[in-house]
Scaffold this active site. Structure first.
Site, mmCIF file in Angstrom:
data_model
loop_
_atom_site.group_PDB
_atom_site.id
_atom_site.type_symbol
_atom_site.label_atom_id
_atom_site.label_comp_id
_atom_site.label_asym_id
_atom_site.label_seq_id
_atom_site.Cartn_x
_atom_site.Cartn_y
_atom_site.Cartn_z
ATOM 1 N N ASP A 182 -29.948 -28.542 31.269
ATOM 2 C CA ASP A 182 -28.859 -27.634 31.113
ATOM 3 C C ASP A 182 -27.564 -29.171 31.719
ATOM 4 O O ASP A 182 -27.915 -28.924 32.571
ATOM 5 C CB ASP A 182 -28.903 -26.818 31.434
ATOM 6 C CG ASP A 182 -28.005 -26.037 30.864
ATOM 7 O OD1 ASP A 182 -26.967 -26.645 30.515
ATOM 8 O OD2 ASP A 182 -28.526 -24.774 30.631
ATOM 9 N N TRP A 230 -29.835 -19.510 35.798
ATOM 10 C CA TRP A 230 -28.532 -19.070 34.937
ATOM 11 C C TRP A 230 -29.350 -18.112 33.871
ATOM 12 O O TRP A 230 -30.224 -17.759 32.804
ATOM 13 C CB TRP A 230 -27.764 -19.650 34.037
ATOM 14 C CG TRP A 230 -27.222 -19.342 32.766
ATOM 15 C CD1 TRP A 230 -26.079 -18.553 33.387
ATOM 16 C CD2 TRP A 230 -27.025 -19.782 31.571
ATOM 17 N NE1 TRP A 230 -25.788 -18.249 32.033
ATOM 18 C CE2 TRP A 230 -25.697 -18.922 30.839
ATOM 19 C CE3 TRP A 230 -27.953 -20.488 30.825
ATOM 20 C CZ2 TRP A 230 -25.352 -19.051 30.035
ATOM 21 C CZ3 TRP A 230 -27.110 -20.796 29.432
ATOM 22 C CH2 TRP A 230 -26.357 -19.544 28.719
ATOM 23 N N LYS A 236 -16.284 -25.375 30.736
ATOM 24 C CA LYS A 236 -15.836 -26.015 31.609
ATOM 25 C C LYS A 236 -15.160 -27.130 31.862
ATOM 26 O O LYS A 236 -13.879 -27.155 32.448
ATOM 27 C CB LYS A 236 -17.295 -25.621 32.864
ATOM 28 C CG LYS A 236 -17.430 -24.138 33.305
ATOM 29 C CD LYS A 236 -17.796 -23.161 32.555
ATOM 30 C CE LYS A 236 -19.821 -23.957 32.106
ATOM 31 N NZ LYS A 236 -20.103 -22.932 31.065
HETATM 32 N N1 PLA Z 1 -26.039 -23.035 30.748
HETATM 33 C C1 PLA Z 1 -25.378 -23.172 31.927
HETATM 34 C C2 PLA Z 1 -26.927 -23.710 33.560
HETATM 35 C C3 PLA Z 1 -24.493 -22.518 32.525
HETATM 36 O O1 PLA Z 1 -24.224 -22.335 33.619
HETATM 37 C C4 PLA Z 1 -23.479 -21.603 31.502
HETATM 38 C C5 PLA Z 1 -22.660 -21.184 31.358
HETATM 39 C C6 PLA Z 1 -23.784 -22.377 30.308
HETATM 40 C C7 PLA Z 1 -25.315 -23.033 29.557
HETATM 41 C C8 PLA Z 1 -23.249 -21.948 28.763
HETATM 42 O O2 PLA Z 1 -22.620 -22.871 28.083
HETATM 43 P P1 PLA Z 1 -21.232 -22.381 27.277
HETATM 44 O O3 PLA Z 1 -22.584 -21.906 26.148
HETATM 45 O O4 PLA Z 1 -20.001 -22.042 27.295
HETATM 46 O O5 PLA Z 1 -21.309 -23.618 26.726
HETATM 47 N N2 PLA Z 1 -22.278 -20.149 32.275
HETATM 48 C C9 PLA Z 1 -21.008 -19.158 32.214
HETATM 49 C C10 PLA Z 1 -21.148 -18.077 31.537
HETATM 50 C C11 PLA Z 1 -20.323 -20.027 33.049
HETATM 51 C C12 PLA Z 1 -21.986 -17.954 30.734
HETATM 52 O O6 PLA Z 1 -22.577 -17.084 31.101
HETATM 53 O O7 PLA Z 1 -22.207 -17.652 29.342
HETATM 54 C C13 PLA Z 1 -21.717 -18.168 33.600
HETATM 55 O O8 PLA Z 1 -20.898 -17.037 34.113
HETATM 56 O O9 PLA Z 1 -22.650 -18.401 34.017
#
Ligand code: PLA
Length: 449
Positions: free
Chosen positions: A254, A173, A290
């Protein structure tokens, strides 16, 4: 603040008629050398460059600006209905109604968050009967969703393990790197995705974890790996745990998609539970963005499983100490929603059902996308990797140029690493998406992977 106050003091000591607080119209002539930095119409922020748009959240901004009717936002991982509308879970609405009826106040929470939430979130993650909870060996702190929880843990690592580095999967991510960079925690990557098999590079992963200095932190995606959608099998998790144990590494999970990968909360937590069962100390960041659709409520937690209750108390005290000057204490609304839903057997059941429905809808569009690609693409390319991926995303294998073609020609918004969010796709749009992918893959100018 200190430096601008100092500059201001010099200003006031000058021999001009400049008014206090007024920096416009000050000339070099009046103020000599000292005032050069405060010249007419020059902002004090001249040295601040424009930041690039965020690779994920910036996609939504670009999507909003597109006026084409065919446009489709498959960038951020946010669940949409079949009508492509945002979805507030019924069980969330129910909990909110109850909360309003109770007329609860808005006083500050303690630094560690809402006690009922912390209890519920740890039970959901580890299982209510887990001995680590009964023994009081888990330090749980409500924090600002997954991101804030990761950031707090990163600050803790920086303070108490300044020599340690964090290993992160390649790819991962996008925000993981930002989080550790900003916390000044060194990181390096371990192999994870193998483009040749469009699967897990398990040998590479194990070798890299093995080669890291003893006592490193290993960041693992509990389930539904983002962006690849490829998770280790239960047997592979055992081997990963073996190496981590051997090397005295610290597992750092995570968990942003519990219940969203398989539709089962327990199954999606099984990787974490396996490490805990082995008696290891473990970090786990949790998010309710989510699985309960609480994106903007910023609700999540950091859990640290410790060897004794006494250690857990100390760790918790230091996490609180880090949180206090960062954001003082966490927001209450989402915490109450989670505590109500998880703490009430009827609502808990309803949540699980809605989560299964959400996970099911994503599986259906995944299948339909695969069917459409297979039917339309006459090149003989095998698209079955899409079916092997799990969770919200599909990692299409499209490179940056091909992804640009998806957006520029087809108005399909996605991240430039080739990731598409299936949670933002409807059955009705699968054929259109398949046409776009086939065109981009074969004619999208870039080198097809
Ligand atoms: N960890 C992972 C692996 C994630 O994909 C995301 C969110 C988070 C943590 C953090 O989410 P939160 O802070 O809202 O609890 N990833 C998203 C959104 C869904 C983003 O980038 O913030 C994504 O589109 O990858």
């Amino acid at each position: 603040m200190a430096s601008s106050a100092a500059a201001f003091a010099v200003l006031r000591g000058g021999k001009s008629e400049a008014r206090a607080g007024c920096r416009v119209g000050i000339t070099r002539k009046n103020f000599g050398r000292v005032m050069m930095a405060l010249a007419v119409d020059v902002s004090r922020f001249e040295g601040v460059p424009m930041a690039p748009p965020d690779p994920i959240l910036g996609v939504s901004e670009a999507f909003k600006a597109d006026k084409n009717d065919l446009k489709l936002n498959l960038g951020v991982g946010a669940y949409r209905t079949e009508e492509l509308q945002p979805y507030v879970l019924n069980v969330v609405k129910k909990a909110e109604t109850l909360m309003l009826e109770k007329g609860e106040n808005k006083e500050y929470l303690p630094i560690e968050g809402l006690a009922a939430f912390n209890k519920a979130t740890a039970e959901l993650l580890f299982g209510a009967d887990n001995p680590v909870l009964k023994q009081g060996r888990v330090a749980t702190l409500q924090s600002l969703s997954g991101t804030g929880s990761l950031r707090l843990a990163a600050a803790f690592i920086q303070r108490y393990f300044p020599e340690a580095k964090v290993l992160i999967s390649s790819p991962t991510w996008g925000n993981h790197k930002n989080i550790f960079n900003d916390a000044r925690v060194p990181w390096s990557e371990y192999r994870y995705y193998d483009p040749k098999t469009v699967g897990l590079d398990f040998e590479g992963m194990i070798a890299d974890i093995q080669a890291a200095p003893d006592g490193s932190f290993v960041l693992l995606h509990g389930c539904a790996h983002n962006p690849t959608g490829i998770d280790p099998t239960p047997e592979q998790w055992e081997k990963i745990a073996d190496v981590i144990q051997e090397k005295k590494h610290m597992p750092f999970f995570d968990v942003a998609y519990q219940g969203f990968a398989s539709g089962s909360l327990d199954e999606d937590a099984s990787s974490v539970r396996l490490f805990v069962e082995r008696g290891l100390e473990v970090f786990v960041a949790q998010s309710y963005s989510k699985n309960l659709g609480l994106y903007a409520e910023r609700i999540g937690a950091i859990n640290v499983v410790c060897s004794t209750p006494e250690v857990a108390n100390r760790v918790k005290s230091q996490l609180k100490r880090l949180a206090r000057p960062m954001y003082s204490n966490p927001p209450i609304h989402g915490a109450r929603i989670v505590a109500n839903v998880v703490g009430d057997p009827t609502m808990f059941g309803e949540w699980k059902q809605e989560m299964e429905e959400m996970a099911g809808r994503i599986k259906n569009v995944r299948q339909k996308l695969y069917d459409s690609l297979s039917a339309k693409d006459k090149s003989g390319k095998d698209w079955s990797f899409i079916l092997r991926q799990i969770g919200m995303f599909s990692y299409t294998g499209l490179n940056k140029t091909q992804s640009d073609n998806m957006t520029d020609k087809w108005h399909i918004y996605m991240t430039k690493d080739g990731r598409i969010s299936l949670a933002g796709l409807s059955l009705a749009k699968c054929e259109y998406l398949a046409d776009a992918i086939i065109d981009s893959f074969h004619n999208g100018l870039g080198t097809a992977k």
